[in-house]
Design a protein around this motif. Structure first.
Motif, mmCIF file in Angstrom:
data_model
loop_
_atom_site.group_PDB
_atom_site.id
_atom_site.type_symbol
_atom_site.label_atom_id
_atom_site.label_comp_id
_atom_site.label_asym_id
_atom_site.label_seq_id
_atom_site.Cartn_x
_atom_site.Cartn_y
_atom_site.Cartn_z
ATOM 1 N N THR A 185 0.831 -1.210 0.000
ATOM 2 C CA THR A 185 0.000 0.000 0.000
ATOM 3 C C THR A 185 0.861 1.253 0.000
ATOM 4 O OG1 THR A 185 -1.686 -1.177 1.267
ATOM 5 C CG2 THR A 185 -1.826 1.224 1.218
ATOM 6 N N ASP A 186 0.580 2.155 -0.908
ATOM 7 C CA ASP A 186 1.276 3.437 -0.962
ATOM 8 C C ASP A 186 0.880 4.257 0.262
ATOM 9 O OD1 ASP A 186 2.501 5.772 -1.612
ATOM 10 O OD2 ASP A 186 1.161 6.303 -3.256
ATOM 11 N N GLY A 190 -2.689 5.623 -0.223
ATOM 12 C CA GLY A 190 -3.481 4.507 0.287
ATOM 13 C C GLY A 190 -3.874 3.499 -0.776
ATOM 14 N N VAL A 191 -3.315 3.654 -1.981
ATOM 15 C CA VAL A 191 -3.619 2.743 -3.093
ATOM 16 C C VAL A 191 -2.654 1.558 -3.051
ATOM 17 C CG1 VAL A 191 -3.704 2.505 -5.606
ATOM 18 C CG2 VAL A 191 -4.482 4.621 -4.510
ATOM 19 N N GLU A 192 -3.200 0.363 -3.269
ATOM 20 C CA GLU A 192 -2.348 -0.826 -3.298
ATOM 21 C C GLU A 192 -1.603 -0.895 -4.635
ATOM 22 O OE1 GLU A 192 -4.229 -4.482 -2.343
ATOM 23 O OE2 GLU A 192 -4.987 -3.792 -0.408
ATOM 24 N N ARG A 193 -0.308 -1.252 -4.546
ATOM 25 C CA ARG A 193 0.522 -1.332 -5.747
ATOM 26 C C ARG A 193 1.055 -2.753 -5.913
ATOM 27 N NH1 ARG A 193 4.652 3.576 -4.540
ATOM 28 N NH2 ARG A 193 5.101 2.179 -2.812
ATOM 29 N N SER A 195 -0.128 -5.608 -5.851
ATOM 30 C CA SER A 195 -0.568 -6.645 -4.909
ATOM 31 C C SER A 195 -1.444 -7.697 -5.599
ATOM 32 C CB SER A 195 -1.342 -6.022 -3.749
ATOM 33 O OG SER A 195 -2.526 -5.394 -4.218
ATOM 34 N N SER A 202 -0.983 -6.739 0.762
ATOM 35 C CA SER A 202 -1.381 -5.340 0.972
ATOM 36 C C SER A 202 -0.326 -4.577 1.767
ATOM 37 C CB SER A 202 -2.733 -5.275 1.697
ATOM 38 O OG SER A 202 -2.652 -5.929 2.956
ATOM 39 N N ASP A 203 0.443 -5.279 2.596
ATOM 40 C CA ASP A 203 1.543 -4.652 3.334
ATOM 41 C C ASP A 203 2.897 -4.953 2.706
ATOM 42 O OD1 ASP A 203 -0.068 -3.461 5.259
ATOM 43 O OD2 ASP A 203 -0.122 -5.275 6.487
#
Length: 501
Positions: A185-186, A190-193, A195, A202-203
């Protein structure tokens, strides 16, 4: 000096608890063991043991992991001298004259001078850490986001320059590490990259998963290919205490090795390995009769063994004062600190002085314990060298799997670790050194964070990295290193040095 003495007393007070001393003993014993047994190494061992540190106090965990690292430098010399197999990569040079001494019936003298030189170098290097820690930490407190970003760029470029083998492969490893660090997650948006809709990502990839896969599982697979035959030339080592003539020939190489190791250990990517090769080259150039080297010259053991231990100790300086890991082991130490909620950097000295000075004090304790372990227990280490690897790897693999699963009780993370293990094995077959990948993986998120913060404070002006003098100076040093790689003569010298090693 009075202030330094008080800080060291505080450190010894923290380190000399029963629990910390016992874990220090455990760490240096494990370090010696994995140094003696060729093919495991401190990086893989520390990666395997990271999950076990969750239930330990932070200082105790760091003391044990640090003990494994510098303990492996001691143990590596034992197998190098007795079996002509370096248990640790920094002990490669010790094989040249150490094994020759063993063949001439002088294994005891070689082991003795290696242990005593290592103890002296480790003690001096620890003193250097204590002396330099405060001024460097004070300097680091003046670093802003721009300076930290530039420092990390310098560190990664230095890791490329000093990496073993192809420059292109080292760049590729660092780039892959940086990309792996982007998964998750950025923080800003808050956007997932990257994943791919997998909740466990997500982490991002877990530090334990990546490190244990790339180093632990990959090393196990690779070692299964190797021939297990080990020719232990010296089953009895004889007199361990070097003679007066041995001391006369060794004391100058020990001093020079200590100085070289203390200096080179700070460099990213170099550390103990670069120090030992530099020391051997220097001693051979200074010798009145260079032809003795390779035939059992005690200077060829004393200098490199002192250098690699000093280098192992001073590699803690960038970690403790700047929060920047100079090599793969220090990257694992960063992971261990983050597991315990500690942000590496200069603020550790002010916010957690008992941890900072306790770790430094434990290095003196650990070096003393190593001398007591290495010399009297040499018979035990000889017997351990005869243990077939096929009996060791199932237990090591089981320990890896239990450790990975215990972190988040996730079977998918276990599968990821196996995937990284296979990837690490491919890297080994392609002669791609995986250590730069781990540095890129650890430093990537920190670089991104400081890059964004610096640009935010400068209202998007990218010239902030050049307008701030310290940041500009660090980028200038990075540029010089890039130019050094481009200049044909310098690059040829670098490649030739690694071929000789």
């Amino acid at each position: 000096m009075t202030e330094l003495g008080g800080q060291l007393l505080q450190g010894f007070d923290a380190a000399l608890t029963v629990g910390n001393v016992l874990y220090c003993l455990l760490g240096v014993t494990l370090g010696t063991l994995i140094g003696v047994l060729p093919g495991i190494g401190p990086v893989a061992t520390i990666a395997m043991l990271l999950p076990t540190t969750y239930g330990l106090p932070p200082l105790t965990a760091l003391i044990m992991l640090a003990g494994i690292y510098y303990g492996a430098q001691y143990g590596g010399s034992t197998s190098a001298i007795l079996v002509n197999l370096p248990g640790e990569s920094s002990s490669v040079v010790t094989c040249l004259d150490g094994y020759a001494m063993a063949r001439r019936g002088r294994a005891g003298a070689a082991l003795g001078i290696a242990a005593l030189g290592s103890f002296f170098a480790g003690s001096v290097a620890t003193l250097i850490i204590a002396v330099l820690a405060a001024p460097l930490a004070a300097l680091a407190l003046k670093f802003g986001p721009a300076e930290y970003f530039s420092l990390m760029v310098l560190g990664l470029i230095a890791a490329i320059v000093l990496a073993n083998g192809s420059v292109i492969k080292a760049i590729a490893m660092i780039a892959l590490g940086l990309l792996l660090g982007l998964v998750g997650t950025d923080v800003n948006s808050g956007v997932e990259r990257f994943s791919f809709g997998i909740p466990e990502l997500s982490d991002g990839f877990g530090f334990v998963v990546v490190s244990m896969g790339i180093f632990g599982i990959a090393e196990i697979i690779h070692n299964l290919e190797k021939n297990e035959q080990r020719d232990i030339f010296a089953t009895t080592v004889g007199r361990l205490l070097p003679t007066r003539d041995d001391f006369r020939q060794s004391w100058k190489p020990v001093l020079r090795g200590t100085f070289l190791g203390s200096l080179l250990g700070i460099l990213p990517g170099g550390g103990a390995i670069l120090s030992s090769f530099a020391s051997y080259t220097l001693e051979k150039k200074l010798a009145k009769d260079p032809s003795r080297f390779g035939q059992g010259a005690i200077e060829g053991v004393a200098g490199p063994e002192s250098a690699n231990n000093a280098g192992a100790q001073t590699s803690f300086i960038p970690l403790l004062t700047l929060g920047i890991p100079p090599n793969a082991v220090m990257a694992l130490m960063v992971g261990a600190m983050m597991i315990h909620g500690i942000v590496p950097g200069p603020q550790v000295m002010t916010e957690r002085p008992e941890l900072f000075w306790g770790l430094i004090a434990s290095m003196w304790i650990g070096n003393a314990l190593l001398v007591l372990l290495n010399l009297p227990l040499i018979g035990l280490w000889i017997r351990l060298l005869k243990v077939p690897y096929r009996l060791l790897y199932p237990a090591i693999l089981l320990f890896c799997c239990v450790g990975i699963y215990s972190v988040n009780q996730s079977a998918l993370e276990l599968a990821f670790a196996v995937g990284f293990g296979l990837l690490g094995y491919v890297f080994i077959k392609l002669d791609c050194e995986p250590a730069p990948l781990l540095l890129g993986f650890v430093l990537g998120p920190l670089m991104e964070e400081n890059l964004r913060r610096a640009l935010l404070l400068a209202r998007g002006d990218a010239l902030v990295f050049l307008s701030r003098p310290l940041s500009a100076f660090l980028l200038f040093l990075a540029l010089l290193l890039v130019l050094a790689l481009v200049i044909p003569n310098i690059r040829k010298t670098r490649d030739q040095a690694f071929q000789d090693s």
